[in-house]
Design a protein around this motif. Structure first.
Motif, PDB file in Angstrom:
ATOM      1  N   GLU A   5     -22.954 -42.934  -8.601  1.00 20.62           N
ATOM      2  CA  GLU A   5     -23.542 -41.784  -7.908  1.00 20.62           C
ATOM      3  C   GLU A   5     -22.685 -41.332  -6.730  1.00 20.62           C
ATOM      4  O   GLU A   5     -22.578 -40.141  -6.460  1.00 20.62           O
ATOM      5  CB  GLU A   5     -24.969 -42.093  -7.468  1.00 20.62           C
ATOM      6  N   GLN A   6     -22.038 -42.258  -6.028  1.00 20.86           N
ATOM      7  CA  GLN A   6     -21.154 -41.879  -4.932  1.00 20.86           C
ATOM      8  C   GLN A   6     -19.921 -41.134  -5.449  1.00 20.86           C
ATOM      9  O   GLN A   6     -19.344 -40.324  -4.739  1.00 20.86           O
ATOM     10  CB  GLN A   6     -20.722 -43.104  -4.127  1.00 20.86           C
ATOM     11  N   ALA A   7     -19.557 -41.383  -6.695  1.00 20.92           N
ATOM     12  CA  ALA A   7     -18.417 -40.698  -7.310  1.00 20.92           C
ATOM     13  C   ALA A   7     -18.836 -39.367  -7.945  1.00 20.92           C
ATOM     14  O   ALA A   7     -18.014 -38.675  -8.533  1.00 20.92           O
ATOM     15  CB  ALA A   7     -17.771 -41.594  -8.365  1.00 20.92           C
ATOM     16  N   GLY A   8     -20.131 -39.022  -7.852  1.00 21.22           N
ATOM     17  CA  GLY A   8     -20.609 -37.752  -8.373  1.00 21.22           C
ATOM     18  C   GLY A   8     -21.249 -37.824  -9.744  1.00 21.22           C
ATOM     19  O   GLY A   8     -21.574 -36.793 -10.331  1.00 21.22           O
ATOM     20  N   GLY A   9     -21.443 -39.020 -10.274  1.00 15.84           N
ATOM     21  CA  GLY A   9     -22.039 -39.184 -11.596  1.00 15.84           C
ATOM     22  C   GLY A   9     -23.537 -39.392 -11.533  1.00 15.84           C
ATOM     23  O   GLY A   9     -24.168 -39.241 -10.491  1.00 15.84           O
ATOM     24  N   ILE A  10     -24.102 -39.755 -12.676  1.00 18.99           N
ATOM     25  CA  ILE A  10     -25.536 -40.009 -12.794  1.00 18.99           C
ATOM     26  C   ILE A  10     -25.728 -41.444 -13.251  1.00 18.99           C
ATOM     27  O   ILE A  10     -25.044 -41.923 -14.149  1.00 18.99           O
ATOM     28  CB  ILE A  10     -26.182 -39.048 -13.808  1.00 18.99           C
ATOM     29  N   ALA A  11     -26.692 -42.125 -12.630  1.00 14.60           N
ATOM     30  CA  ALA A  11     -27.052 -43.490 -13.010  1.00 14.60           C
ATOM     31  C   ALA A  11     -28.543 -43.514 -13.287  1.00 14.60           C
ATOM     32  O   ALA A  11     -29.358 -43.406 -12.383  1.00 14.60           O
ATOM     33  CB  ALA A  11     -26.703 -44.467 -11.889  1.00 14.60           C
ATOM     34  N   SER A  12     -28.896 -43.633 -14.558  1.00 17.57           N
ATOM     35  CA  SER A  12     -30.300 -43.574 -14.957  1.00 17.57           C
ATOM     36  C   SER A  12     -30.712 -44.856 -15.668  1.00 17.57           C
ATOM     37  O   SER A  12     -29.888 -45.528 -16.286  1.00 17.57           O
ATOM     38  CB  SER A  12     -30.519 -42.384 -15.899  1.00 17.57           C
ATOM     39  N   ALA A  13     -31.998 -45.150 -15.564  1.00 20.37           N
ATOM     40  CA  ALA A  13     -32.561 -46.262 -16.327  1.00 20.37           C
ATOM     41  C   ALA A  13     -33.144 -45.754 -17.637  1.00 20.37           C
ATOM     42  O   ALA A  13     -33.755 -46.503 -18.372  1.00 20.37           O
ATOM     43  CB  ALA A  13     -33.636 -46.972 -15.509  1.00 20.37           C
ATOM     44  N   GLY A  14     -32.942 -44.457 -17.930  1.00 20.56           N
ATOM     45  CA  GLY A  14     -33.500 -43.895 -19.150  1.00 20.56           C
ATOM     46  C   GLY A  14     -35.018 -43.903 -19.087  1.00 20.56           C
ATOM     47  O   GLY A  14     -35.606 -43.815 -18.020  1.00 20.56           O
TER      48      GLY A  14
END
Length: 90
Positions: free
Chosen positions: A27-36
């Protein structure tokens, strides 16, 4: 993540020791981190509150372009409230 597969997903990783650190970096790199779809709804990993140090969760990591179609598929999925009727062949 690799150059061939910009999406990383795994069914269950340790939330405290693997999920949170990877989610923070992505997320700090601009991506998405989801648990679905986890515990009844689609959630960000960093919004989860662990109940034990050994809690596990699914992980979906990557850039927005690659993760959004997966999250949209979860949003489009509506689990049926009714169980299908079983026809008896008597």
């Amino acid at each position: 993540m690799s150059l061939k597969s910009p999406l990383f997903s795994y069914p269950f990783l340790s939330l405290l020791y693997e999920g949170f650190p990877m989610a923070l970096l992505v997320e700090q790199a601009g991506g998405i981190a989801s648990a679905g779809y986890f515990k009844g709804k689609v959630r960000r990993i960093l919004d989860l509150v662990p109940k034990s140090i050994h809690e596990r969760c699914p992980v979906i990591l990557g850039c927005e372009r690659d993760v959004q179609p997966v999250l949209k598929a979860y949003d489009d999925y509506k689990p049926s409230q009714k169980k299908p009727a079983i026809e008896s062949k008597l």
